[in-house]
Design a protein around this motif. Sequence first.
Motif, PDB file in Angstrom:
ATOM      1  N   UNK A  97       0.842  -1.341  -0.072  1.00 25.20           N
ATOM      2  CA  UNK A  97       0.036  -0.018   0.076  1.00 25.20           C
ATOM      3  C   UNK A  97       0.942   1.413  -0.133  1.00 25.20           C
ATOM      4  N   UNK A  98       1.967   1.287   0.849  1.00 26.48           N
ATOM      5  CA  UNK A  98       2.563   2.646   1.080  1.00 26.48           C
ATOM      6  C   UNK A  98       3.918   2.332   0.201  1.00 26.48           C
ATOM      7  N   UNK A  99       3.722   2.926  -1.149  1.00 23.65           N
ATOM      8  CA  UNK A  99       4.589   2.781  -2.262  1.00 23.65           C
ATOM      9  C   UNK A  99       5.006   4.058  -2.991  1.00 23.65           C
ATOM     10  N   UNK A 100       5.614   4.228  -4.095  1.00 22.76           N
ATOM     11  CA  UNK A 100       6.176   5.581  -4.613  1.00 22.76           C
ATOM     12  C   UNK A 100       4.731   6.251  -5.171  1.00 22.76           C
ATOM     13  N   UNK A 101       3.736   5.648  -5.577  1.00 24.30           N
ATOM     14  CA  UNK A 101       2.460   6.410  -6.194  1.00 24.30           C
ATOM     15  C   UNK A 101       2.150   7.353  -4.989  1.00 24.30           C
TER      16      UNK A 101
END
Length: 460
Positions: free
Chosen positions: A54-58
């Motif tokens: 969920x907590x990714x570069x997007x």
Amino acid sequence: MGMGAVAASREDEEAKKMEAGGDTIGKNLDAGALFVLQSKGSWLHCGYHLTTSIVAPPLLSLPFAFAALGWTAGIICLVIGAAVTFYSYNLISRVLEHHAQQGRRQLRFRDMATDILGPGWGKYYIGPIQFLVCFGAVIACILLAGQSMKAIYLLANPGGTIKLYVFVAIFGVFMMILAQLPSFHSLRHVNLISLLLCLAYSFCAVAGSIYLGNSDKAPPKDYSITGDAKNRVFGVFNAIAVIATTYGNGIIPEIQATVAAPVTGKMFRGLCLCYAVVITTFFSVAISGYWAVGNQAQGTLLSNFMVDGAAVIPEWLLLITQLFTLLQLSAVGVVYLQPTNEVLEGLFSDAKQGQYAARNVVPRLASRTVAVAAATTVAAMVPFFGDMNSLIGAFGFLPLDFAVPAVFYNVTFKPSKKGFVFWLNTTIAVVFSALAVIASVAAVRQIALDAKTYKLFANV
């Protein structure tokens, strides 16, 4: 015998069944479930997997979404996204726990759909959409990593001539190596590092935004929404698709499958860990980034940190932000590769032989290498994949993560139609299904508008 003792007995039976390679939804475990979705993890491992997915570069695109929404609507959408996904992921977890206690542990999203809604839903709807979303995420990670590598290269060598597709290919080779980690559970330490990395680049992005916002190199702070009425409306739905993609997961059942039985309560604790990181990173990056650049926010905040090829924040800060982002993308890509690995393992491996038998190792090595090579080729050929990813987010993440969990819960537990829970779930399912359709139309429109700039193997 009390209800607590009965539940404990069922959980003990579940644990023994899974350790012995038992069955799920009435079927013997295939090699994909047995080898890739090994049920050995703790709630902490579950939290690491959730955070990486969920907590990714997007999340660095959130200021861009705010540029189309403005302050009030942007913060409201961010809060709603957090609340609804946290609630929805807990609904899926409760449904999975309920069926596991009845001796029918579901290990995959398509297993849930098959068992709850019927085989057609699993085979023709949930399965294909999940595969499209997850493999699309792998392609996007490889492309974003190539762009980060190119940015680092240009910082070190201004005016360099190496093309984007070269960096994409280099990262693809690295992904081929990382993809050979045999099971989802074997990624637990990689995903702990990933959790630390996402905190690191988010804090760096916030620091960069504060620096830029207080410097004379910042664009004028204009928070008005630009464009005519039609473009503003479509911009809102594109922004919703961006936020949905940022909160998207699509692999909650597969992550819960990695947890050692009994599973009761472990997913909730993992989600609490994950959403502590989500709230810390999403809100700080979105608010600081939009404050710094306003409606000039580009597709990713890091693009605002460079103007005409030169850094407008300290070069060392931009360099380490790009490096942390690049490293985490490798973990995110390999996490979203797991559903593909599970399918390939089920097709080419023999569950009756050991996971590390030559009969299974050789096809695993070959199939995973080919899968990553295919994703790398698409990323190199289609560097405008960001537009495609908006469509995938609207068409995939919105239904899978917002609408479907509410349907699963209502069908499984059959809450009273006079009660609050039934109508809350029904409202979520209807509203986000409608948003999925509208956001998909907006994404297709954006693809059509940008089509004239598309070029295969473009050096963007």
